[in-house]
Design a protein around this motif. Structure first.
Motif, PDB file in Angstrom:
ATOM      1  N   GLY A  48       0.900 -15.957   2.094  1.00 23.31           N
ATOM      2  CA  GLY A  48       0.442 -16.890   1.071  1.00 23.31           C
ATOM      3  C   GLY A  48      -1.058 -16.807   0.926  1.00 23.31           C
ATOM      4  N   ALA A  49      -1.529 -16.452  -0.271  1.00 25.09           N
ATOM      5  CA  ALA A  49      -2.973 -16.282  -0.456  1.00 25.09           C
ATOM      6  C   ALA A  49      -3.317 -16.367  -1.936  1.00 25.09           C
ATOM      7  CB  ALA A  49      -3.432 -14.936   0.099  1.00 25.09           C
ATOM      8  N   THR A  50      -4.466 -16.941  -2.238  1.00 22.88           N
ATOM      9  CA  THR A  50      -4.943 -16.898  -3.617  1.00 22.88           C
ATOM     10  C   THR A  50      -5.528 -15.526  -3.928  1.00 22.88           C
ATOM     11  OG1 THR A  50      -7.077 -17.800  -2.911  1.00 22.88           O
ATOM     12  CG2 THR A  50      -5.427 -19.365  -3.695  1.00 22.88           C
ATOM     13  N   GLU A  51      -6.036 -14.850  -2.899  1.00 24.36           N
ATOM     14  CA  GLU A  51      -6.619 -13.522  -3.072  1.00 24.36           C
ATOM     15  C   GLU A  51      -6.367 -12.691  -1.816  1.00 24.36           C
ATOM     16  OE1 GLU A  51     -10.947 -11.410  -4.067  1.00 24.36           O
ATOM     17  OE2 GLU A  51     -10.860 -13.450  -3.247  1.00 24.36           O
ATOM     18  N   ALA A  52      -5.981 -11.430  -2.020  1.00 25.67           N
ATOM     19  CA  ALA A  52      -5.782 -10.514  -0.893  1.00 25.67           C
ATOM     20  C   ALA A  52      -6.379  -9.166  -1.266  1.00 25.67           C
ATOM     21  CB  ALA A  52      -4.297 -10.377  -0.568  1.00 25.67           C
ATOM     22  N   ARG A  53      -7.334  -8.702  -0.477  1.00 21.13           N
ATOM     23  CA  ARG A  53      -8.021  -7.434  -0.764  1.00 21.13           C
ATOM     24  C   ARG A  53      -7.466  -6.352   0.169  1.00 21.13           C
ATOM     25  NH1 ARG A  53     -13.969  -9.501  -0.055  1.00 21.13           N
ATOM     26  NH2 ARG A  53     -12.853 -11.104   1.132  1.00 21.13           N
ATOM     27  N   TRP A  54      -6.520  -5.588  -0.370  1.00 24.43           N
ATOM     28  CA  TRP A  54      -5.819  -4.582   0.425  1.00 24.43           C
ATOM     29  C   TRP A  54      -6.001  -3.193  -0.168  1.00 24.43           C
ATOM     30  CZ3 TRP A  54      -0.427  -7.405   1.150  1.00 24.43           C
ATOM     31  CH2 TRP A  54      -0.639  -8.607   1.829  1.00 24.43           C
ATOM     32  N   ARG A  55      -7.064  -2.944  -0.845  1.00 19.77           N
ATOM     33  CA  ARG A  55      -7.250  -1.703  -1.580  1.00 19.77           C
ATOM     34  C   ARG A  55      -7.384  -0.498  -0.642  1.00 19.77           C
ATOM     35  NH1 ARG A  55     -11.706   0.834  -2.597  1.00 19.77           N
ATOM     36  NH2 ARG A  55     -11.061   1.156  -4.760  1.00 19.77           N
ATOM     37  N   ALA A  56      -7.050   0.682  -1.191  1.00 20.92           N
ATOM     38  CA  ALA A  56      -7.298   1.969  -0.520  1.00 20.92           C
ATOM     39  C   ALA A  56      -6.620   2.092   0.848  1.00 20.92           C
ATOM     40  CB  ALA A  56      -8.803   2.229  -0.394  1.00 20.92           C
ATOM     41  N   GLY A  57      -5.541   1.366   1.048  1.00 16.70           N
ATOM     42  CA  GLY A  57      -4.805   1.493   2.302  1.00 16.70           C
ATOM     43  C   GLY A  57      -3.724   2.562   2.198  1.00 16.70           C
ATOM     44  N   THR A  58      -3.166   2.935   3.337  1.00 12.82           N
ATOM     45  CA  THR A  58      -2.063   3.895   3.402  1.00 12.82           C
ATOM     46  C   THR A  58      -0.888   3.205   4.083  1.00 12.82           C
ATOM     47  OG1 THR A  58      -3.591   5.771   3.580  1.00 12.82           O
ATOM     48  CG2 THR A  58      -1.319   6.140   4.263  1.00 12.82           C
ATOM     49  N   TRP A  59       0.207   3.023   3.325  1.00 13.05           N
ATOM     50  CA  TRP A  59       1.388   2.344   3.841  1.00 13.05           C
ATOM     51  C   TRP A  59       2.569   3.305   3.812  1.00 13.05           C
ATOM     52  CZ3 TRP A  59       2.179  -3.431   2.251  1.00 13.05           C
ATOM     53  CH2 TRP A  59       0.966  -4.133   2.356  1.00 13.05           C
ATOM     54  N   ARG A  60       3.397   3.267   4.868  1.00 14.09           N
ATOM     55  CA  ARG A  60       4.608   4.089   4.893  1.00 14.09           C
ATOM     56  C   ARG A  60       5.734   3.335   5.613  1.00 14.09           C
ATOM     57  NH1 ARG A  60       3.045   8.265   7.810  1.00 14.09           N
ATOM     58  NH2 ARG A  60       4.439   7.960   9.593  1.00 14.09           N
ATOM     59  N   ASP A  61       6.954   3.427   5.049  1.00 12.91           N
ATOM     60  CA  ASP A  61       8.130   2.796   5.658  1.00 12.91           C
ATOM     61  C   ASP A  61       7.862   1.332   5.987  1.00 12.91           C
ATOM     62  OD1 ASP A  61       9.672   5.159   5.584  1.00 12.91           O
ATOM     63  OD2 ASP A  61       8.689   5.885   7.390  1.00 12.91           O
ATOM     64  N   THR A  62       7.403   0.602   4.989  1.00  7.82           N
ATOM     65  CA  THR A  62       6.952  -0.779   5.196  1.00  7.82           C
ATOM     66  C   THR A  62       7.522  -1.691   4.125  1.00  7.82           C
ATOM     67  OG1 THR A  62       4.945  -0.238   6.442  1.00  7.82           O
ATOM     68  CG2 THR A  62       4.871  -2.232   5.106  1.00  7.82           C
ATOM     69  N   VAL A  63       7.768  -2.944   4.484  1.00  8.87           N
ATOM     70  CA  VAL A  63       8.289  -3.954   3.564  1.00  8.87           C
ATOM     71  C   VAL A  63       7.276  -5.088   3.419  1.00  8.87           C
ATOM     72  CG1 VAL A  63      10.061  -5.716   3.220  1.00  8.87           C
ATOM     73  CG2 VAL A  63      10.712  -3.450   4.023  1.00  8.87           C
ATOM     74  N   LEU A  64       7.029  -5.492   2.173  1.00  5.89           N
ATOM     75  CA  LEU A  64       6.267  -6.697   1.867  1.00  5.89           C
ATOM     76  C   LEU A  64       7.257  -7.666   1.222  1.00  5.89           C
ATOM     77  CD1 LEU A  64       3.672  -8.372   1.489  1.00  5.89           C
ATOM     78  CD2 LEU A  64       3.252  -7.088  -0.630  1.00  5.89           C
ATOM     79  N   ALA A  65       7.560  -8.767   1.905  1.00  8.11           N
ATOM     80  CA  ALA A  65       8.667  -9.623   1.478  1.00  8.11           C
ATOM     81  C   ALA A  65       8.245 -11.070   1.253  1.00  8.11           C
ATOM     82  CB  ALA A  65       9.784  -9.579   2.518  1.00  8.11           C
TER      83      ALA A  65
END
Length: 227
Positions: free
Chosen positions: A90-107
């Motif tokens: 839960g967030a009004t703002e999330a700065r997750w740019r330029a990341g590398t994600w693999r085999d991952t769930v955002l739920a």
């Protein structure tokens, strides 16, 4: 007359299931919030960990679960996230740019402005939740599924999408300007607005969506439609 062989139907990528222990008790409870350039393997960041304002840029997460009570302003820019699940963010703002994600769930998360610009996602599933603005400009998405999410505004300007499916999502506005699409399935989602119609090549839409988009196609092609 010789029969023309039918092209095989394109199928959506399968939902991702992270390679995590069936029993989360096998994970090690995190001693505290992550830090920039930190490395975390098999840790559980549960509701007792407050990630609000935490700067974890350029960090590494392997086989972790992140289920914080609060995460407003949580920074994951440049992070490497593998075999993980992020849930209930839960967030009004999330700065997750330029990341590398693999085999991952955002739920099941609720984020106002989610900055995922220039990320590299491979076999990632975003399920449920609501996101008011998702910045995916210049991102590279391969085998990614968005399922059952309320996506109010998604900016894919300059992004590259390969085998990406939006399944039962609400897409308030989708911008594909200068994007490159290959096997992108939009058919089961409610697409309300679109920018960059000339870059839809490589996408699959339903008949209902095509009817809605017809005026945009006509304008793009310079076709005048008489009443």
């Amino acid at each position: 007359m010789r029969d023309v062989p039918k092209k095989p139907a394109r199928t959506a990528p399968a939902p991702v299931v992270p390679d995590l222990p069936a029993d989360e008790d096998a994970l090690s409870p995190a001693a505290g919030p992550p830090r920039a350039q930190g490395s975390y393997d098999g840790e559980l960041f549960g509701p007792d960990v407050d990630l609000s304002g935490v700067d974890a840029r350029d960090s590494r997460f392997l086989g972790c679960v992140l289920r914080p009570r609060r995460a407003d302003g949580f920074v994951l820019a440049g992070a490497r996230v593998v075999d993980c699940r992020l849930e209930g963010i839960g967030a009004t703002e999330a700065r997750w740019r330029a990341g590398t994600w693999r085999d991952t769930v955002l739920a099941d998360s609720r984020v106002g402005a989610l900055d995922l610009s220039a990320v590299s996602w491979d076999r990632v599933a975003l399920t449920g939740g609501r996101y008011d603005f998702v910045d995916l400009r210049e991102a590279e998405l391969v085998d990614v599924t968005f399922t059952g999410a309320d996506l109010r505004d998604v900016d894919l300007t300059g992004a590259r999408l390969t085998r990406v499916a939006f399944v039962d999502c609400r897409l308030g506005h989708l911008d594909v300007s200068a994007a490159t699409l290959s096997a992108v399935d939009l058919t089961s989602s409610d697409l309300e607005g679109l920018s960059g119609v000339g870059n839809l090549r490589g996408a699959r839409v339903s008949g209902v969506q095509l009817a809605r988009l017809a005026p945009l196609f006509a304008h793009h092609l310079g076709v005048e439609v008489a009443d």
